[in-house]
Design a protein around this motif. Structure first.
Motif, PDB file in Angstrom:
ATOM      1  N   LEU A  33       0.833  -1.205   0.000  1.00 14.16           N
ATOM      2  CA  LEU A  33       0.000   0.000   0.000  1.00 14.16           C
ATOM      3  C   LEU A  33       0.869   1.257   0.000  1.00 14.16           C
ATOM      4  O   LEU A  33       0.613   2.192  -0.766  1.00 14.16           O
ATOM      5  N   LYS A  34       1.888   1.300   0.833  1.00 18.06           N
ATOM      6  CA  LYS A  34       2.767   2.478   0.915  1.00 18.06           C
ATOM      7  C   LYS A  34       3.457   2.756  -0.419  1.00 18.06           C
ATOM      8  O   LYS A  34       3.584   3.910  -0.824  1.00 18.06           O
ATOM      9  N   GLN A  35       3.905   1.696  -1.102  1.00 25.28           N
ATOM     10  CA  GLN A  35       4.552   1.882  -2.404  1.00 25.28           C
ATOM     11  C   GLN A  35       3.571   2.500  -3.402  1.00 25.28           C
ATOM     12  O   GLN A  35       3.913   3.423  -4.141  1.00 25.28           O
ATOM     13  N   TRP A  36       2.340   1.987  -3.407  1.00 25.30           N
ATOM     14  CA  TRP A  36       1.318   2.530  -4.305  1.00 25.30           C
ATOM     15  C   TRP A  36       1.024   3.988  -3.945  1.00 25.30           C
ATOM     16  O   TRP A  36       0.976   4.857  -4.816  1.00 25.30           O
ATOM     17  N   ALA A  37       0.823   4.257  -2.641  1.00 27.58           N
ATOM     18  CA  ALA A  37       0.486   5.613  -2.183  1.00 27.58           C
ATOM     19  C   ALA A  37       1.614   6.590  -2.481  1.00 27.58           C
ATOM     20  O   ALA A  37       1.369   7.755  -2.831  1.00 27.58           O
ATOM     21  N   ASP A  38       2.845   6.138  -2.368  1.00 28.34           N
ATOM     22  CA  ASP A  38       3.983   7.007  -2.660  1.00 28.34           C
ATOM     23  C   ASP A  38       3.999   7.396  -4.137  1.00 28.34           C
ATOM     24  O   ASP A  38       4.216   8.559  -4.480  1.00 28.34           O
ATOM     25  N   LYS A  39       3.718   6.440  -5.010  1.00 28.62           N
ATOM     26  CA  LYS A  39       3.664   6.724  -6.453  1.00 28.62           C
ATOM     27  C   LYS A  39       2.549   7.718  -6.788  1.00 28.62           C
ATOM     28  O   LYS A  39       2.658   8.482  -7.737  1.00 28.62           O
ATOM     29  N   LYS A  40       1.487   7.700  -6.001  1.00 33.03           N
ATOM     30  CA  LYS A  40       0.357   8.606  -6.215  1.00 33.03           C
ATOM     31  C   LYS A  40       0.520   9.909  -5.428  1.00 33.03           C
ATOM     32  O   LYS A  40      -0.399  10.730  -5.388  1.00 33.03           O
ATOM     33  N   HIS A  41       1.664  10.103  -4.785  1.00 32.08           N
ATOM     34  CA  HIS A  41       1.977  11.308  -3.994  1.00 32.08           C
ATOM     35  C   HIS A  41       0.999  11.509  -2.833  1.00 32.08           C
ATOM     36  O   HIS A  41       0.650  12.632  -2.491  1.00 32.08           O
ATOM     37  N   LEU A  42       0.579  10.400  -2.229  1.00 31.64           N
ATOM     38  CA  LEU A  42      -0.344  10.461  -1.092  1.00 31.64           C
ATOM     39  C   LEU A  42       0.371  10.299   0.251  1.00 31.64           C
ATOM     40  O   LEU A  42      -0.218  10.557   1.291  1.00 31.64           O
ATOM     41  N   LEU A  43       1.615   9.860   0.209  1.00 28.92           N
ATOM     42  CA  LEU A  43       2.370   9.633   1.437  1.00 28.92           C
ATOM     43  C   LEU A  43       3.080  10.925   1.818  1.00 28.92           C
ATOM     44  O   LEU A  43       4.189  11.201   1.385  1.00 28.92           O
ATOM     45  N   ASN A  44       2.390  11.742   2.616  1.00 30.32           N
ATOM     46  CA  ASN A  44       2.929  13.034   3.028  1.00 30.32           C
ATOM     47  C   ASN A  44       2.491  13.339   4.459  1.00 30.32           C
ATOM     48  O   ASN A  44       1.900  12.489   5.115  1.00 30.32           O
ATOM     49  N   GLU A  45       2.756  14.548   4.933  1.00 31.16           N
ATOM     50  CA  GLU A  45       2.479  14.917   6.322  1.00 31.16           C
ATOM     51  C   GLU A  45       1.005  14.816   6.703  1.00 31.16           C
ATOM     52  O   GLU A  45       0.681  14.722   7.876  1.00 31.16           O
ATOM     53  N   SER A  83      -4.802  -2.415  -9.148  1.00 27.68           N
ATOM     54  CA  SER A  83      -3.959  -3.049  -8.132  1.00 27.68           C
ATOM     55  C   SER A  83      -4.382  -2.694  -6.708  1.00 27.68           C
ATOM     56  O   SER A  83      -3.783  -3.165  -5.753  1.00 27.68           O
ATOM     57  N   ILE A  84      -5.419  -1.884  -6.573  1.00 27.83           N
ATOM     58  CA  ILE A  84      -5.822  -1.386  -5.254  1.00 27.83           C
ATOM     59  C   ILE A  84      -7.344  -1.449  -5.142  1.00 27.83           C
ATOM     60  O   ILE A  84      -8.047  -1.359  -6.138  1.00 27.83           O
ATOM     61  N   GLU A  85      -7.835  -1.616  -3.926  1.00 29.44           N
ATOM     62  CA  GLU A  85      -9.278  -1.613  -3.677  1.00 29.44           C
ATOM     63  C   GLU A  85      -9.671  -0.272  -3.077  1.00 29.44           C
ATOM     64  O   GLU A  85      -8.846   0.433  -2.488  1.00 29.44           O
ATOM     65  N   PHE A  86     -10.945   0.060  -3.202  1.00 31.67           N
ATOM     66  CA  PHE A  86     -11.468   1.288  -2.615  1.00 31.67           C
ATOM     67  C   PHE A  86     -12.705   0.954  -1.803  1.00 31.67           C
ATOM     68  O   PHE A  86     -13.452   0.035  -2.141  1.00 31.67           O
ATOM     69  N   GLY A  87     -12.909   1.698  -0.723  1.00 28.16           N
ATOM     70  CA  GLY A  87     -14.077   1.466   0.106  1.00 28.16           C
ATOM     71  C   GLY A  87     -14.276   2.595   1.087  1.00 28.16           C
ATOM     72  O   GLY A  87     -13.615   3.638   0.988  1.00 28.16           O
ATOM     73  N   GLU A  88     -15.185   2.379   2.015  1.00 34.90           N
ATOM     74  CA  GLU A  88     -15.463   3.383   3.040  1.00 34.90           C
ATOM     75  C   GLU A  88     -15.464   2.727   4.400  1.00 34.90           C
ATOM     76  O   GLU A  88     -15.771   1.537   4.533  1.00 34.90           O
ATOM     77  N   LEU A  89     -15.127   3.513   5.393  1.00 37.25           N
ATOM     78  CA  LEU A  89     -15.168   3.093   6.783  1.00 37.25           C
ATOM     79  C   LEU A  89     -16.120   4.044   7.483  1.00 37.25           C
ATOM     80  O   LEU A  89     -15.917   5.260   7.440  1.00 37.25           O
ATOM     81  N   SER A  90     -17.161   3.489   8.101  1.00 36.52           N
ATOM     82  CA  SER A  90     -18.108   4.367   8.787  1.00 36.52           C
ATOM     83  C   SER A  90     -17.505   4.850  10.094  1.00 36.52           C
ATOM     84  O   SER A  90     -16.770   4.131  10.760  1.00 36.52           O
ATOM     85  N   GLY A  91     -17.794   6.072  10.432  1.00 37.60           N
ATOM     86  CA  GLY A  91     -17.254   6.689  11.633  1.00 37.60           C
ATOM     87  C   GLY A  91     -17.992   6.270  12.885  1.00 37.60           C
ATOM     88  O   GLY A  91     -18.829   5.368  12.873  1.00 37.60           O
ATOM     89  N   GLY A  92     -17.661   6.944  13.972  1.00 40.96           N
ATOM     90  CA  GLY A  92     -18.307   6.664  15.240  1.00 40.96           C
ATOM     91  C   GLY A  92     -17.353   6.917  16.383  1.00 40.96           C
ATOM     92  O   GLY A  92     -16.245   7.414  16.199  1.00 40.96           O
TER      93      GLY A  92
END
Length: 152
Positions: A33-45, A83-92
């Motif tokens: 996941l981190k490798q994918w997120a890094d390529k998409k520039h999502l791994l940041n502060e 190569s990646i799945e998408f979904g939602e996590l309900s809050g609470g």
């Protein structure tokens, strides 16, 4: 150990699912996941990573246990990718417990969490427990165990 109740919002997630016994394969899913997120520039502060064990290993055969390595993404981001799945996590409401990210410290935390819940006016809700890795904690090797709760 620092513990408090926090109301988590619902999240849109990108994730990698690992099926099989919990353990080293979970870390591999997170690395993928981190490798994918890094390529998409999502791994940041502002990145928040989540580890979500979907099954209780006490009642689910090890080969059927599911673990999702996730990153929170913005609702408007278009990141479709086979190569990646998408979904939602309900809050609470969640009991948040900040712990060192070691197997020993996490196990020790559970030895405190369960008795704490019994006297807190809350009980576990029927949602998965979450391991939350916020950027500012990640580099210090800390994580947050987020236990879904509801008032007794």
């Amino acid at each position: 150990m620092e513990m408090y109740i926090e109301n988590l919002p619902s999240y849109r997630l990108a994730y990698v699912r690992q099926v099989g016994p919990y353990g080293p394969a979970n870390a591999q899913a997170m690395n993928t996941l981190k490798q994918w997120a890094d390529k998409k520039h999502l791994l940041n502060e502002s990145a928040t990573l989540l580890g979500i064990p979907q099954d209780d290993p006490a009642s689910t055969p090890p080969e059927k246990c599911r673990y999702d390595a996730c990153i929170v993404i913005a609702e408007f981001e278009r990141l479709e990718d086979d190569s990646i799945e998408f979904g939602e996590l309900s809050g609470g409401d969640y009991l948040i417990c900040k712990v060192k990210h070691t197997a020993e410290d996490i196990q020790q935390a559970w030895n405190v969490i369960i008795p704490h819940l019994q006297t807190s006016g809350y009980r576990m809700d029927n949602k998965p427990v979450i391991e939350r890795y916020r950027w500012e904690l990640l580099h210090e090797h800390w994580c947050e165990i987020c236990v879904p709760v509801r008032p007794v």
